[in-house]
Design an enzyme around this catalytic site. Structure first.
Site, PDB file in Angstrom:
ATOM      1  N   GLY A 125     -56.635 -36.193  29.007  1.00 53.35           N
ATOM      2  CA  GLY A 125     -55.701 -35.895  30.092  1.00 53.35           C
ATOM      3  C   GLY A 125     -56.220 -36.231  31.480  1.00 53.35           C
ATOM      4  O   GLY A 125     -55.621 -35.859  32.492  1.00 53.35           O
ATOM      5  N   HIS A 130     -63.792 -33.880  38.282  1.00 53.80           N
ATOM      6  CA  HIS A 130     -63.217 -32.786  39.075  1.00 53.80           C
ATOM      7  C   HIS A 130     -62.972 -31.568  38.200  1.00 53.80           C
ATOM      8  O   HIS A 130     -62.630 -31.690  37.025  1.00 53.80           O
ATOM      9  CB  HIS A 130     -61.922 -33.216  39.769  1.00 53.80           C
ATOM     10  CG  HIS A 130     -60.916 -33.855  38.850  1.00 53.80           C
ATOM     11  ND1 HIS A 130     -61.007 -35.170  38.454  1.00 53.80           N
ATOM     12  CD2 HIS A 130     -59.810 -33.361  38.252  1.00 53.80           C
ATOM     13  CE1 HIS A 130     -59.999 -35.457  37.657  1.00 53.80           C
ATOM     14  NE2 HIS A 130     -59.256 -34.375  37.499  1.00 53.80           N
TER      15      HIS A 130
HETATM   16  P1  AMP Z   1     -56.605 -35.089  36.013  1.00 52.18           P
HETATM   17  O1  AMP Z   1     -55.365 -35.262  35.184  1.00 52.18           O
HETATM   18  O2  AMP Z   1     -57.547 -34.066  35.454  1.00 52.18           O
HETATM   19  O3  AMP Z   1     -57.284 -36.413  36.312  1.00 52.18           O
HETATM   20  O4  AMP Z   1     -56.118 -34.481  37.375  1.00 52.18           O
HETATM   21  C1  AMP Z   1     -55.951 -35.210  38.553  1.00 52.18           C
HETATM   22  C2  AMP Z   1     -55.299 -34.286  39.540  1.00 52.18           C
HETATM   23  O5  AMP Z   1     -55.404 -34.874  40.823  1.00 52.18           O
HETATM   24  C3  AMP Z   1     -53.812 -34.042  39.283  1.00 52.18           C
HETATM   25  O6  AMP Z   1     -53.583 -32.644  39.093  1.00 52.18           O
HETATM   26  C4  AMP Z   1     -53.135 -34.584  40.537  1.00 52.18           C
HETATM   27  O7  AMP Z   1     -52.026 -33.815  40.934  1.00 52.18           O
HETATM   28  C5  AMP Z   1     -54.266 -34.530  41.551  1.00 52.18           C
HETATM   29  N1  AMP Z   1     -54.164 -35.474  42.650  1.00 52.18           N
HETATM   30  C6  AMP Z   1     -53.928 -36.807  42.587  1.00 52.18           C
HETATM   31  N2  AMP Z   1     -53.929 -37.347  43.818  1.00 52.18           N
HETATM   32  C7  AMP Z   1     -54.186 -36.344  44.689  1.00 52.18           C
HETATM   33  C8  AMP Z   1     -54.327 -36.265  46.102  1.00 52.18           C
HETATM   34  N3  AMP Z   1     -54.194 -37.345  46.892  1.00 52.18           N
HETATM   35  N4  AMP Z   1     -54.571 -35.052  46.655  1.00 52.18           N
HETATM   36  C9  AMP Z   1     -54.695 -33.959  45.876  1.00 52.18           C
HETATM   37  N5  AMP Z   1     -54.595 -33.967  44.531  1.00 52.18           N
HETATM   38  C10 AMP Z   1     -54.336 -35.138  43.939  1.00 52.18           C
END
Ligand code: AMP
Length: 110
Positions: A91, A98
């Site tokens: 996912g 992060h």
């Molecule tokens: P993942 O699926 O674990 O890679 O989560 C990536 C997360 O990053 C998602 O929950 C997105 O909503 C978040 N995300 C993507 N771009 C940004 C951004 N520019 N600022 C804050 N969150 C972000």
């Protein structure tokens, strides 16, 4: 990393709503929250995922978790869930390690 969205956030090239920053770590609100509180905690160095961790990253990972705990305390979160997605099948969309910190109306998956 040039095309990494989180590296751009760290450099201030993309705006974010930051909640914490020190020499090694930054935390900011997720742009598309999956819970009442949804914060992302990231290392400033570009590590793609848990898969890429090395022995030398041991203390950084500890600091990442402690920063998560500290933010949760500062936000007075009674309880929370931390999630780390690893790789596409896990996912992970953004390829910069992060930790998701989620609290309030938390659903199972992120
Ligand atoms: P993942 O699926 O674990 O890679 O989560 C990536 C997360 O990053 C998602 O929950 C997105 O909503 C978040 N995300 C993507 N771009 C940004 C951004 N520019 N600022 C804050 N969150 C972000």
């Amino acid at each position: 990393m040039e095309n990494c969205i989180f590296c751009k956030i760290i450099k201030g090239e993309i705006p974010s709503n930051k909640v914490f920053e020190n020499k090694k770590i930054v935390a900011f609100y997720d742009i598309n929250p999956k819970a009442k509180v949804h914060i992302l905690i990231i290392p400033k160095i570009h590590i793609e995922s848990i898969k890429d961790l090395e022995e030398k990253d041991k203390s950084l990972i500890g600091e990442l978790i402690l920063a998560t705990q500290r933010i949760a305390r500062e936000k007075n979160l009674g309880g929370y869930k931390i999630v780390v997605n690893v790789g596409r099948e896990g996912g992970q969309i953004v390829n910069h390690l992060h930790v998701h910190l989620l609290s309030g109306d938390v659903v199972l998956g992120v």
